[in-house]
Enzyme design. Structure first.
Site, PDB file in Angstrom:
ATOM      1  N   ASN A   1       5.111  -2.953  10.431  1.00  0.00           N
ATOM      2  CA  ASN A   1       5.876  -2.061  10.833  1.00  0.00           C
ATOM      3  C   ASN A   1       5.280  -0.741  10.575  1.00  0.00           C
ATOM      4  O   ASN A   1       5.850   0.260  11.334  1.00  0.00           O
ATOM      5  CB  ASN A   1       6.974  -1.832   9.965  1.00  0.00           C
ATOM      6  CG  ASN A   1       7.785  -3.212   9.851  1.00  0.00           C
ATOM      7  OD1 ASN A   1       8.369  -3.479  10.896  1.00  0.00           O
ATOM      8  ND2 ASN A   1       7.794  -3.820   8.589  1.00  0.00           N
ATOM      9  N   TYR A   2       4.182  -0.464  10.263  1.00  0.00           N
ATOM     10  CA  TYR A   2       3.620   1.138  10.384  1.00  0.00           C
ATOM     11  C   TYR A   2       2.269   1.230  10.716  1.00  0.00           C
ATOM     12  O   TYR A   2       2.179   2.466  11.156  1.00  0.00           O
ATOM     13  CB  TYR A   2       3.623   1.416   8.720  1.00  0.00           C
ATOM     14  CG  TYR A   2       5.190   1.583   8.288  1.00  0.00           C
ATOM     15  CD1 TYR A   2       5.773   2.762   8.519  1.00  0.00           C
ATOM     16  CD2 TYR A   2       5.646   0.830   7.442  1.00  0.00           C
ATOM     17  CE1 TYR A   2       7.000   2.992   8.019  1.00  0.00           C
ATOM     18  CE2 TYR A   2       6.958   1.016   6.988  1.00  0.00           C
ATOM     19  CZ  TYR A   2       7.682   2.188   7.286  1.00  0.00           C
ATOM     20  OH  TYR A   2       8.908   2.355   6.760  1.00  0.00           O
ATOM     21  N   MET A   3       1.275   0.534  10.737  1.00  0.00           N
ATOM     22  CA  MET A   3       0.011   0.730  11.122  1.00  0.00           C
ATOM     23  C   MET A   3      -0.172   0.314  12.661  1.00  0.00           C
ATOM     24  O   MET A   3       0.271  -0.759  13.115  1.00  0.00           O
ATOM     25  CB  MET A   3      -0.869  -0.061  10.242  1.00  0.00           C
ATOM     26  CG  MET A   3      -0.738   0.361   8.970  1.00  0.00           C
ATOM     27  SD  MET A   3      -2.092  -0.348   7.672  1.00  0.00           S
ATOM     28  CE  MET A   3      -2.012  -2.179   8.198  1.00  0.00           C
TER      29      MET A   3
END
Length: 677
Positions: free
Chosen positions: A635-637
């Site tokens: 979800n974030y990188m």
DNA sequence: ACGAAGACTTGTTCGGAACCTA
DNA sequence: TAGGTTCCGAACAAGTCTTCGT
């Protein structure tokens, strides 16, 4: 304001992954300043290099399989276009011809969003059309309940239950060895629901006298039986299942074949809320077609369902949304359950890309953003000061926004809903955070903050804007909420919201750590792929810690650690033996046993390596026992950071992304090796 | 302006399949 | 080849954030 020292990024909390919600007064060693954190430079104003690659990074002819996931078995309806699928949508790129300097960057960005244009949720606020045609088979209902006839005991005696009653009793029985059984709220909620199903005059009057073990035992036996099925049986069952489910697995969007994410209607059960959820144990009742709204293209066949006489709640043709079906949650009337397309679908891929591009846009503004909120720390307006401090936390610590919650939800907080008691002040400008965040995961961290922030906090903790004294349970920031904050952010950048900071910080951290790693290894001996992967994982781990992505310690952890220790012990004694043997041979200068010496030496060397490896394994296992790496990866990188790094370092991408991640991030695969976030 | 609705992303856990290993 | 791990995907809960209706 703006002492240089506080664009020092994100603390790294290398130390100390805390336990879950177990309150425990750990005097954790504060942040581990560690080597890393200097260089506040590469991250900020990346104005320098950056994207010329946007060019191709975006014209991804992505798409993926989905073909095979499509029921090859069944000709899912004549659909002529089933063969049209995958292929380029999104026409060609605009002509290059970028102008110069900053202008060019702008241009590139615009080009990107233009290309993405429609069918991109995040850039498509309000009435944007997401699809032209949409065809799918609806949802798959769970099988009806089949009574087993096993009787539970009441007051030691077997009782007869109707199938409906038995179903509920069984839901409870099978949860025997979960922690929920120890939670009074769970028991109370369950009993209320059960009582109602039993009816007024039922013999069962009291949960305490109920004994569900016969049902539990039956359930366990069933499980066992399943295990002992022969391979053929299993295969047959699987095949039947696939056949039945095949048609639900795909949808056709504008002619393209796309995977459906969760086409299964949730079966009835007992609600398992996380943390101290007030509704845990309530009965989640069965969902029928009459509960479900379908969204589908005009003129398409209405999906079938196995309940003759019933109709779908509603058939919609809403082109502005991406869901295929939804129903109202029966536990919380304000919640909805949606059926969406899968992670590899165009809808999701597009919005994923948009998400990361937005975060990169923030990167270009972050210096100003920081200057702004730092200035606000000294604003005469109380609200402005509070907002400035909140923004600081969000930026520096990657906290979530924190919206207001109802009483019938677990009591958790985010940045804007922090309470006085969640934030303790310690000497030397240190602030200790301790609160339950999303999923009731505990966030515990001690951070050194800017002195001005510290001073502000002293006041925010004591009195509110009007000078009234605060209590521990009061809001730390009483003058605004998450919505207000987001509104402010809109003034800074189109589409900016609190969560973008989390994405930005996670991605920029990965980008920086990987770059640092590469730099530090320059000229050093070549690393094996496994070593490089270990490097990557360590960077991943820091991001996970930053985002406080935790997992519960695996049940077998202690056990396994012991095993590893044992193994280590054995290896060590073996090593000792070898060394003694060597010494003996050498001393006895025995009969020209040169060969033996050599072979002993090599054995010793091997043994040492083995020990090293096991030690490493032990350390990393211990290290990661409470850290979940997956969440940040998913979800974030920005996957382009990872793909580019793999290319630069000759690491096969499959080492880092598993099959589903590869599918999900297909859009990022042809990024230039030089890509930087 | 504000709370409720609505839609979409993020998050942990669980159970089964794949993979090891004794 | 059983038995244990590890890996993965499914499940579904719990967030975020925008829009809608009053």
């Amino acid at each position: 304001m703006s002492d240089s020292d506080d664009d020092i990024p994100l603390v790294k909390r290398l130390a100390a992954p805390p336990a879950k919600s177990t309150p425990k007064p750990t005097p954790k060693p504060a942040a581990k300043p560690a080597a890393v954190q200097l260089q506040s430079k590469p991250r900020d104003n990346g104005a320098s290099k950056k994207k010329q690659e946007t060019e191709d990074e975006d014209d991804d002819e992505d798409n993926e399989e989905s073909e095979e996931s499509a029921s090859s078995s069944e000709s899912d309806d004549e659909g002529s276009e089933s063969d049209v699928p995958l292929s380029k949508r999104r026409k060609s790129k605009s002509p290059g011809a970028a102008s110069t300097g900053a202008k060019r960057k702008r241009a590139t960005q615009q080009k990107e969003s233009a290309k993405r244009s429609r069918r991109d949720p995040s850039s498509s606020k309000s009435g944007q059309l997401m699809w032209k045609t949409l065809r799918h088979s609806g949802v798959l209902f769970p099988p009806e309940y089949e009574p087993h006839g096993v009787k539970m005991l009441y007051d030691g005696k077997p009782v007869n239950l109707t199938p409906e009653q038995e179903e509920v009793a069984t839901m409870f029985a099978v949860m025997k060895d979960t922690d929920y059984m120890k939670k009074p709220v769970f028991l109370k909620n369950f009993w209320e629901g059960f009582k109602e199903i039993l009816g007024k005059n039922h013999a069962i009057k009291n949960l305490d006298k109920c004994d569900f073990t016969p049902i539990y035992d039956w359930h366990m036996a069933q499980r066992e039986a399943k295990k002992t099925m022969t391979k053929e049986e299993k295969d047959r069952i699987k095949k039947e299942k696939d056949e039945k489910e095949g048609k639900y697995k795909v949808a056709y969007v504008d002619g393209r074949c796309e995977p459906v994410g969760n086409f299964r209607v949730e079966p009835p059960g007992l609600f398992r809320g996380r943390g101290e959820h007030p509704k845990m144990g309530k009965i989640k009742r069965r969902i029928y077609p009459r509960d479900i709204t379908i969204n589908i293209g005009e003129g398409e066949a209405i999906p079938e369902h196995p309940y003759p006489g019933q109709t779908w709640k509603e058939i919609k043709h809403d082109h502005t949304v991406t869901w295929l079906a939804y129903w109202k949650d029966t536990i919380s009337s304000k919640d909805y359950k949606y059926v969406f397309l899968g992670a590899t679908s165009t809808f999701k891929a597009d919005s994923d890309l948009a998400k990361y591009e937005k975060a990169r846009k923030l990167k270009d503004l972050i210096v100003d953003v920081r200057k702004n909120y730092e200035r606000d720390w000294e604003n005469s307006d109380h609200k402005k000061r509070q907002m400035g401090v909140a923004m600081y936390f969000i930026d520096k610590l990657a906290l979530r926004a924190g919206h207001e919650k109802d009483d019938d939800e677990a009591d958790t907080v985010g940045c804007c809903t922090l309470k006085v008691e969640n934030v303790d002040l310690e000497p030397n400008n240190k602030v200790k955070f301790d609160f339950l965040g999303k999923d009731s995961i505990r966030y515990e961290n001690v951070v050194e903050v800017h002195p001005t922030v510290y001073k502000n906090l002293e006041r925010f903790r004591k009195i509110d804007a009007t000078g009234k004294k605060k209590k521990p349970g009061d809001q730390l920031f009483e003058t605004f909420d998450a919505q207000d904050l987001n509104k402010e952010l809109k003034n800074i950048m189109d589409g900016l919201s609190v969560k973008v900071f989390r994405t930005y910080n996670a991605s920029i951290t990965l980008d920086r750590l990987l770059a640092e790693l590469e730099e530090s290894k320059m000229g050093a001996a070549a690393q094996s792929v496994d070593e490089k992967k270990a490097d990557y994982d360590s960077a991943n781990k820091e991001v996970a810690i930053l985002c406080n992505h935790q997992r519960s310690v695996p049940k077998t952890h202690t056990n396994q650690m012991e095993k590893i220790q044992e193994k280590l012990q054995i290896l060590n004694t073996e090593l000792k033996e070898l060394e003694e043997e060597l010494a003996a041979v050498q001393k006895g200068k025995s009969d020209g046993k040169k060969a033996s010496v050599e072979s002993l030496l090599s054995k010793i060397e091997k043994k040492k390596q083995a020990i090293f490896k096991v030690e490493l394994q032990a350390r990393s296992k211990e290290d990661l026992k409470t850290v979940a790496l997956g969440t940040s990866k998913i979800n974030y990188m920005d996957p382009r950071i990872t793909v580019a790094w793999c290319k630069r370092n000759d690491v096969p991408i499959e080492k880092i992304f598993n099959k589903s991640l590869l599918g999900k991030f297909n859009w990022a695969m042809d990024v230039e090796p030089s890509f930087r976030f």
